[in-house]
Design a protein around this motif. Structure first.
Motif, PDB file in Angstrom:
ATOM      1  N   UNK A   1      47.232  45.782  46.185  1.00 36.20           N
ATOM      2  CA  UNK A   1      46.044  46.611  45.921  1.00 36.20           C
ATOM      3  C   UNK A   1      46.305  47.755  44.956  1.00 36.20           C
ATOM      4  N   UNK A   2      47.467  48.426  45.095  1.00 41.24           N
ATOM      5  CA  UNK A   2      47.744  49.588  44.249  1.00 41.24           C
ATOM      6  C   UNK A   2      48.056  49.223  42.808  1.00 41.24           C
ATOM      7  N   UNK A   3      48.365  47.951  42.557  1.00 38.94           N
ATOM      8  CA  UNK A   3      48.691  47.511  41.199  1.00 38.94           C
ATOM      9  C   UNK A   3      47.448  47.204  40.366  1.00 38.94           C
ATOM     10  N   UNK A   4      46.309  47.011  41.008  1.00 43.81           N
ATOM     11  CA  UNK A   4      45.051  46.882  40.273  1.00 43.81           C
ATOM     12  C   UNK A   4      44.881  45.590  39.497  1.00 43.81           C
ATOM     13  N   UNK A   5      45.396  44.477  40.026  1.00 44.10           N
ATOM     14  CA  UNK A   5      45.250  43.212  39.308  1.00 44.10           C
ATOM     15  C   UNK A   5      43.787  42.794  39.213  1.00 44.10           C
ATOM     16  N   UNK A   6      42.993  43.134  40.221  1.00 45.84           N
ATOM     17  CA  UNK A   6      41.553  42.838  40.153  1.00 45.84           C
ATOM     18  C   UNK A   6      40.905  43.576  38.983  1.00 45.84           C
ATOM     19  N   UNK A   7      41.346  44.809  38.750  1.00 45.42           N
ATOM     20  CA  UNK A   7      40.809  45.565  37.617  1.00 45.42           C
ATOM     21  C   UNK A   7      41.256  44.952  36.292  1.00 45.42           C
ATOM     22  N   UNK A   8      42.514  44.489  36.246  1.00 47.04           N
ATOM     23  CA  UNK A   8      43.010  43.852  35.023  1.00 47.04           C
ATOM     24  C   UNK A   8      42.188  42.603  34.693  1.00 47.04           C
ATOM     25  N   UNK A   9      41.849  41.846  35.705  1.00 46.98           N
ATOM     26  CA  UNK A   9      41.032  40.637  35.478  1.00 46.98           C
ATOM     27  C   UNK A   9      39.673  41.013  34.931  1.00 46.98           C
ATOM     28  N   UNK A  10      39.059  42.038  35.490  1.00 48.30           N
ATOM     29  CA  UNK A  10      37.740  42.458  35.000  1.00 48.30           C
ATOM     30  C   UNK A  10      37.825  42.991  33.573  1.00 48.30           C
ATOM     31  N   UNK A  11      38.893  43.722  33.249  1.00 49.53           N
ATOM     32  CA  UNK A  11      39.056  44.253  31.886  1.00 49.53           C
ATOM     33  C   UNK A  11      39.165  43.110  30.885  1.00 49.53           C
ATOM     34  N   UNK A  12      40.030  42.151  31.175  1.00 48.94           N
ATOM     35  CA  UNK A  12      40.220  41.026  30.264  1.00 48.94           C
ATOM     36  C   UNK A  12      38.941  40.205  30.131  1.00 48.94           C
ATOM     37  N   UNK A  13      38.255  39.998  31.238  1.00 45.18           N
ATOM     38  CA  UNK A  13      37.025  39.203  31.205  1.00 45.18           C
ATOM     39  C   UNK A  13      35.949  39.890  30.372  1.00 45.18           C
ATOM     40  N   UNK A  14      35.837  41.211  30.512  1.00 45.54           N
ATOM     41  CA  UNK A  14      34.852  41.950  29.722  1.00 45.54           C
ATOM     42  C   UNK A  14      35.193  41.901  28.237  1.00 45.54           C
ATOM     43  N   UNK A  15      36.483  41.815  27.925  1.00 48.74           N
ATOM     44  CA  UNK A  15      36.901  41.733  26.519  1.00 48.74           C
ATOM     45  C   UNK A  15      36.812  40.309  25.971  1.00 48.74           C
ATOM     46  N   UNK A  16      36.687  39.326  26.876  1.00 46.25           N
ATOM     47  CA  UNK A  16      36.665  37.934  26.437  1.00 46.25           C
ATOM     48  C   UNK A  16      38.003  37.450  25.923  1.00 46.25           C
ATOM     49  N   UNK A  17      39.101  38.037  26.445  1.00 44.36           N
ATOM     50  CA  UNK A  17      40.462  37.699  26.015  1.00 44.36           C
ATOM     51  C   UNK A  17      41.203  37.054  27.181  1.00 44.36           C
ATOM     52  N   UNK A  18      41.962  35.987  26.955  1.00 46.40           N
ATOM     53  CA  UNK A  18      42.733  35.367  28.039  1.00 46.40           C
ATOM     54  C   UNK A  18      43.695  36.353  28.694  1.00 46.40           C
ATOM     55  N   UNK A  19      43.895  36.174  29.994  1.00 50.71           N
ATOM     56  CA  UNK A  19      44.822  37.008  30.761  1.00 50.71           C
ATOM     57  C   UNK A  19      45.817  36.104  31.475  1.00 50.71           C
ATOM     58  N   UNK A  20      47.111  36.398  31.302  1.00 49.90           N
ATOM     59  CA  UNK A  20      48.157  35.675  32.015  1.00 49.90           C
ATOM     60  C   UNK A  20      48.802  36.627  33.022  1.00 49.90           C
ATOM     61  N   UNK A  21      48.888  36.170  34.274  1.00 50.47           N
ATOM     62  CA  UNK A  21      49.422  36.991  35.360  1.00 50.47           C
ATOM     63  C   UNK A  21      50.752  36.407  35.816  1.00 50.47           C
ATOM     64  N   UNK A  22      51.840  37.118  35.555  1.00 51.14           N
ATOM     65  CA  UNK A  22      53.177  36.715  36.001  1.00 51.14           C
ATOM     66  C   UNK A  22      53.603  37.702  37.080  1.00 51.14           C
ATOM     67  N   UNK A  23      53.362  37.349  38.332  1.00 50.63           N
ATOM     68  CA  UNK A  23      53.576  38.309  39.410  1.00 50.63           C
ATOM     69  C   UNK A  23      53.815  37.597  40.734  1.00 50.63           C
ATOM     70  N   UNK A  24      54.533  38.286  41.616  1.00 49.82           N
ATOM     71  CA  UNK A  24      54.796  37.769  42.953  1.00 49.82           C
ATOM     72  C   UNK A  24      53.731  38.269  43.917  1.00 49.82           C
ATOM     73  N   UNK A  25      53.595  37.573  45.035  1.00 48.50           N
ATOM     74  CA  UNK A  25      52.725  38.012  46.122  1.00 48.50           C
ATOM     75  C   UNK A  25      53.585  38.163  47.372  1.00 48.50           C
ATOM     76  N   UNK A  26      53.791  39.394  47.819  1.00 46.03           N
ATOM     77  CA  UNK A  26      54.532  39.616  49.053  1.00 46.03           C
ATOM     78  C   UNK A  26      53.723  39.116  50.243  1.00 46.03           C
ATOM     79  N   UNK A  27      54.433  38.802  51.308  1.00 49.02           N
ATOM     80  CA  UNK A  27      53.759  38.337  52.517  1.00 49.02           C
ATOM     81  C   UNK A  27      52.723  39.351  53.002  1.00 49.02           C
TER      82      UNK A  27
END
Length: 356
Positions: free
Chosen positions: A184-210
């Motif tokens: 939650x504190x990393x703001x990946x949801x916000x990053x997705x919305x930013x990229x989508x509003x710009x119409x630019x592809x977004x690649x997410x290279x990240x882990x998901x802790x349990x």
């Protein structure tokens, strides 16, 4: 100097994938050895190092399902360090275990310091630094210090990574990037919305802790599924980061917490990739606004900043990394801190010896 580096047992040093603290310890240890110092690394047995390895446990605890109480093994490691101090094996002890060593090592003569790698703004931190107000500590950013001004801050030492670990690759940038951890504190949801509003592809290279799986399943996965602009790659290692970051128009870091440092920013800079980050925590110390990226306040200003990324010079970004954030610079800063502590300890040691 005879230096002990004491790392968490959670991950190997260096970690196989994610693990910021253990990676920094590895880079620092290797630089200190390269500079001619006698270094002992206290870490898990699957660690790789040019220093002498003192292994408390054969395997990183995150990868060892048989271990249910990691505190027990960290206590064993601290006692191993203390016993070697009794034999006068070290000139300086450098801990990376937050406040765990404070009580035990404040009561012995070998000079020591602790680099605080985490956030310090929780209420329970106040009594810790009230009680241990004379223990020397290192901050990884000036912003990290703000909640506990009563701590005995020796100096701020920004992280650094090996100059040639990550380098710009010859490719045409074509997407925005997220790197690190989905929480939650990393703001990946916000990053997705930013990229989508710009119409630019977004690649997410990240882990998901349990502990963050529910956040991913309920909030992030629905934003990814069915969105043709978003690609979730998963966790990547250092060997893959140069290509991933070099191919990015920019790295998005819309954090919502007082992040003490943020290694991903200097990883991007090492590849010449600009960063767009929210003005939280250490961001304003690490980024040079308008040179290595843009510091923004919200999604709207982030979208505007994306449109300005093409105007930044990627060669200049790499040069700024080389000037400010190499592991060699970090190691030299720590050596200066070690020497200040050992020199201050000499009169006390002589006084004790004469009394005996």
């Amino acid at each position: 100097m005879r230096i002990a580096q004491v790392a968490p047992l959670t991950e190997a040093v260096p970690p196989k994938l994610y693990g910021g603290t253990e990676r920094v310890v590895h880079w620092l240890t290797e630089e200190l050895v390269a500079l001619g110092h006698d270094v002992t690394l206290f870490a898990s047995g699957d660690s790789q190092t040019s220093a002498k390895l003192d292994a408390t446990w054969p395997k990183a605890l995150r990868l060892d399902g048989s271990v249910r109480d990691p505190n027990a093994l960290h206590m064993v490691m601290l006692e191993r360090v203390r016993q070697k101090c009794d034999d006068e094996e070290f000139d300086i002890l450098h801990f990376h275990l937050d406040y765990y060593p404070f009580s035990l090592f404040y009561r012995q003569p070998t000079p020591f310091l602790t680099t605080l790698h985490g956030r310090l703004d929780l209420p329970e931190h106040q009594p810790v630094f009230n009680i241990f107000s004379r223990v020397p500590v290192i901050s990884i950013s000036d912003s990290q210090r703000r909640p506990v001004p009563q701590a005995n801050w020796l100096r701020t030492i920004h992280h650094g990574l090996p100059e040639k670990l990550l380098t710009p690759q010859p490719c045409k940038p074509g997407y925005l990037a997220v790197l690190g951890r989905i929480a939650p504190e990393k703001g990946v949801d916000r990053a997705i919305r930013i990229a989508t509003r710009c119409g630019i592809p977004l690649k997410i290279a990240a882990k998901v802790d349990r502990s963050d799986q529910e956040y991913y399943d309920e909030l992030i996965r629905p934003l990814i599924d069915g969105n043709p602009l978003v690609e979730y790659i998963g966790e990547i290692g250092d060997s893959e980061k140069s290509e991933f970051l070099s191919g990015a128009i920019g790295l998005l870091l819309p954090i919502d917490w007082p992040e003490p440092f943020g290694l991903v920013m200097i990883e991007a800079m090492a590849c010449g990739t600009p960063v767009i980050a929210y003005n939280r925590g250490s961001v304003a110390e690490i980024l040079d606004d308008g040179l290595t990226g843009f510091i923004v306040e919200d999604e709207i200003s982030a979208v505007v900043a994306v449109g300005r990324l093409a105007g930044l010079n990627r060669v200049a970004i790499r040069k700024q990394f080389e000037a400010r954030f190499t592991a060699r610079r970090m190691a030299l800063d720590y050596l200066a801190a070690y020497r200040s502590l050992t020199q201050a300890a000499q009169p006390r040691i002589k006084l004790v010896s004469s009394a005996e």
